[in-house]
Design a protein around this motif. Sequence first.
Motif, PDB file in Angstrom:
ATOM      1  N   ILE A 359       1.008  -1.473  -0.224  1.00 20.27           N
ATOM      2  CA  ILE A 359       0.245   0.135  -0.033  1.00 20.27           C
ATOM      3  C   ILE A 359       1.229   1.286   0.064  1.00 20.27           C
ATOM      4  CG2 ILE A 359      -1.718  -1.363   1.085  1.00 20.27           C
ATOM      5  CD1 ILE A 359      -1.393   0.014   3.305  1.00 20.27           C
ATOM      6  N   ASP A 360       0.516   2.280  -0.908  1.00 15.34           N
ATOM      7  CA  ASP A 360       0.991   3.259  -0.370  1.00 15.34           C
ATOM      8  C   ASP A 360       1.573   3.698   0.432  1.00 15.34           C
ATOM      9  OD1 ASP A 360       1.012   3.890  -2.992  1.00 15.34           O
ATOM     10  OD2 ASP A 360      -0.768   5.519  -3.564  1.00 15.34           O
ATOM     11  N   GLU A 362       3.754   2.348   2.726  1.00 17.95           N
ATOM     12  CA  GLU A 362       3.963   1.509   3.848  1.00 17.95           C
ATOM     13  C   GLU A 362       5.096   1.446   4.563  1.00 17.95           C
ATOM     14  OE1 GLU A 362       3.098  -2.126   2.028  1.00 17.95           O
ATOM     15  OE2 GLU A 362       3.632  -3.511   3.697  1.00 17.95           O
ATOM     16  N   LYS A 446      -5.776   1.107   2.563  1.00 22.16           N
ATOM     17  CA  LYS A 446      -6.201   1.070   1.288  1.00 22.16           C
ATOM     18  C   LYS A 446      -4.599   2.220   1.245  1.00 22.16           C
ATOM     19  CE  LYS A 446      -9.108   3.240  -2.413  1.00 22.16           C
ATOM     20  NZ  LYS A 446      -9.909   3.884  -2.583  1.00 22.16           N
ATOM     21  N   LYS A 447      -3.974   2.849   1.699  1.00 27.20           N
ATOM     22  CA  LYS A 447      -3.611   3.478   2.052  1.00 27.20           C
ATOM     23  C   LYS A 447      -3.280   4.355   3.168  1.00 27.20           C
ATOM     24  CE  LYS A 447      -4.837   7.955  -0.660  1.00 27.20           C
ATOM     25  NZ  LYS A 447      -4.771   8.559  -1.521  1.00 27.20           N
ATOM     26  N   SER A 461      -9.015   3.142   4.495  1.00 26.88           N
ATOM     27  CA  SER A 461      -8.915   2.533   4.845  1.00 26.88           C
ATOM     28  C   SER A 461     -10.502   1.910   3.843  1.00 26.88           C
ATOM     29  CB  SER A 461      -9.565   1.760   6.108  1.00 26.88           C
ATOM     30  OG  SER A 461     -10.878   2.758   6.980  1.00 26.88           O
TER      31      SER A 461
END
Lengths: 783, 168
Positions: A359-360, A362, A446-447, A461
């Motif tokens: 994910i972006d 992370e 999500k990110k 999320s």
Amino acid sequence: MKNFEHSNAASFEQAAQELQAAKYSQPIAGGTDLLGTLKTNILPNYPSLVVNLKTIPDAAYIRDMGDKVAMGALTTLADVEKSDVFTGELKAVAEAAHSVATPIIRNSATVGGNLCQDVRCWYYRYPDAVGGKLLCARKGGDECYAIQGRNQYHSIMGGMHTGHNACSTECPAGTDIPAYMEKIRANDWDGAAEIILRVNPMPMLTARVCPHTCQTKCNQCQHGDSVSIHSVERALGDYILAHADKFYPAPAQETGKKVSIVGGGPAGLTAAYYLRKAGHSVTIYEKMEEAGGVMMYGIPEYRLPKHYVRDLVKAIVGMGVVIKNNTEVGKDITLEEIKSASDTVFLDTGAWKQPILGIDGESLTQFGLNFLVEVKKFMTKQIGKEVLVCGGGNVAMDVALTAVRLGAQKVKLVCLEQRDEMPASAEEIARAEEEGVEIFNGWGLKKVITGADGKITGLESMNCLSVRDESGRFNPSYGEETRVFSSDCIILATGQKVDIDFLGEKYREELKSARGLIEVGEHRDTRAPGIYAGGDAAYGPSVAIKAIRDGGIAARSMSRYMGFEPEVPARDKGFTKFDPERIYVTKGAVEKDTPVAERCLDKEDSTSLTMEEARAEAGRCMNCGCYSVNASDMATVMVALDAEIHTTEQTFKAADFFSVMHSVDQLKPGELVTEIQLPKMPGYRTGYLKMRLREAIDFAVTALAYAYKEEDGVIVDARLVAGGIAPVPVRLTAAEQVLIGKKKSAELAQEAFAAAMKDAQPMKENAYKLQEVKAQIVRSLEL
Amino acid sequence: MEMSKELTLHINGQTYEFTIGRKLGQIPESETLLETLRERLGLTGTKLSCGEGACGCCAVLMDGKAVASCVTLTAECGGKEITTIEGLADPVTGELDPIQEAFLEHNAFQCGFCTPGIIIAVKSLLNANPHPTEDEIKEALSGNFCRCISHYQVIEAVQSIVKGGEQA
């Protein structure tokens, strides 16, 4: 009655062959027992074939053989009761045969069938057609309904294990929980320790960290709380550690074999314990500063104080196990080097690697396991104000609680799973919420959202519709909805991965499984001879008790590989007992917990039960097994007269044949009882007494087969065997000893009775049987 | 395909040829003697009550001894001499068996449901022991239940033929 194939046997051999060839088959003799069980369909497997034994020539006879009498298995009970052979000193045989059922049944029923008949317990025999199946412990279930149900005709001597204890079966290591509970009830803590240590050398640790799913299978759950198995185990574990010198002894003999273990986690320490116990020289290579693995580094102090781990490691080192700390295999030493210097190697390097979610942002998050390992560092550092933990397992709960206790202002937890699907145990979830952790179910990552300065401000999320696909595999599907959780510190506890790079190129290719783990077989053997593996490294992240199981299995396989057959501890003889009062207690013991406000990071939250409290809790264990009584009248007499049971394969002493609940379980597939031989007993007076509610067609409430030899009014020999009081006929040896050498009297009979029933433990409704046993002893003496 | 097994039954002096199998008209392996008697041969004097051999209502004579036909497989009766309550009377004259006469004489029944089984049990007893004592009679009938309490008259009836010397 459902249909079956049927054949008339021409010989025992032919019958045996046919019975063996069919998947489910039953022999039929008189049929008076079998057809009843087929009509009510109570057998675990309905037979596809029934083989008639009555057509076997010369299988029904009673022959005087000089010093003994032989009886064909197909002889009807009517012929036995009328036989002249059984009028004198072997009168007990005729009396027992006569006492069976009714004259009509005795015209068909055979001696062999009587000896092999199944139990008559009303729960076992409960017809499936009436109100559904009652799967008792004898029928593949795990509960004896008589323990807390109507039990006036059941055992007064205790029960027998059926091999289906739900709690033990649930335990990955197969811990014999009821057996150690029984020892604790008897205040025999050493005996209890010996039982638990057979499969688990670290109960003081597992008691504190294991999810104890055994408790969900406890049959006390039908009546109230489960037995608090973990609390009892914890008291026992503490006892074991307090007497470590006794329970972790150095082996008496060295085998000269060398074992190396890579990884000092639960699996490695377990393997080390059993291998060292067997006399092998054991070296553990441990990459961290201290052994213990996740127990040492992954589980917070408040849940498992590290001094327990250190004391256990010290005890194992005390046995002579060498631990090389700060030694990373693959860096400091190669597996090849270790292998060439050892006879066998065990690999249990665990699952410590952070998975990449992709994910972006992370890289801005923390890895939950690292967070726990380095919690001491965090303690001196500022923890985020608003911590967001991602994950629904016990590691996530540990991380969230640790964050709370580190002083985070707000701790939130998001996980994919709905509340009832969360892998964390219910107690851990409750604990987290109790301390203010807010749980959001059904959200996926999500990110990571960052501010202008590049610092974390929150997590975006997406809603999770389902975690698993139709085939049950982990494969989350997401909906359209999104939600932002604000946070300045995101910790990912979404699982750990196994890293097998330490194996080196050659071994990695040889040992790895399709999932990137170490491929192991049933015996925890890998593809490389002499190398074994277990725990998370072989199975992926899971609970400590599974690693302990693997360590035990591997240790046995490794010993065997090195030419040493591991010892199998003998199963306790005697009947299983329970506390007839305390089994009715519906509230389980609860360990004292520190109030929320006083909980901290470096002290254990809860306090162990005292040994007395643990003993009381062990009293709630019903010791599930079978508490029915033997049905066969003839069996009781056979044991008293020391008969031999001949089969198509072998000869049993009656006492051995009737030492298990259903004697035919001792027979091989197709094996059949062919003949019974009874030694003659010149000078003896024998008989069979049977107390029952009706004169005909009733089973013994209590029965007594006796054989006395008297000289000048003095009993010179006595054999007493009771029926109807225990799962198998019981020889009253203690009573015999009282009687032998004495002149008979009412006082002597009383004394014999007291000795015979010393170990009796009647259930709620059947203490009256004691009086019947006493009356029969008196009557047998003809007082 | 497996050949059907032949089964020859001798019942009340008659011979019946059957085959064992699952086809229409054949006797399945799991069929009890009681089912064969009542449902195939119409010999409904033999009764079904408990179905597990405990009550004696289904008693028939097999080679002269009383057995419970509800827990007897027909497939295992080949070559046996079976007698039911219908077979006690003289087949030529129709004259009843002395036991039956005695039961009528003494009203040794009420509803009569269990009576065929009791009479069969008495016949079995007298075959083996023509002069039983009262205790022996009671013992021999201990596997026959009667809910109308005909026992007293039954014992009188049996004793009457034993004493009268008219052996069965």
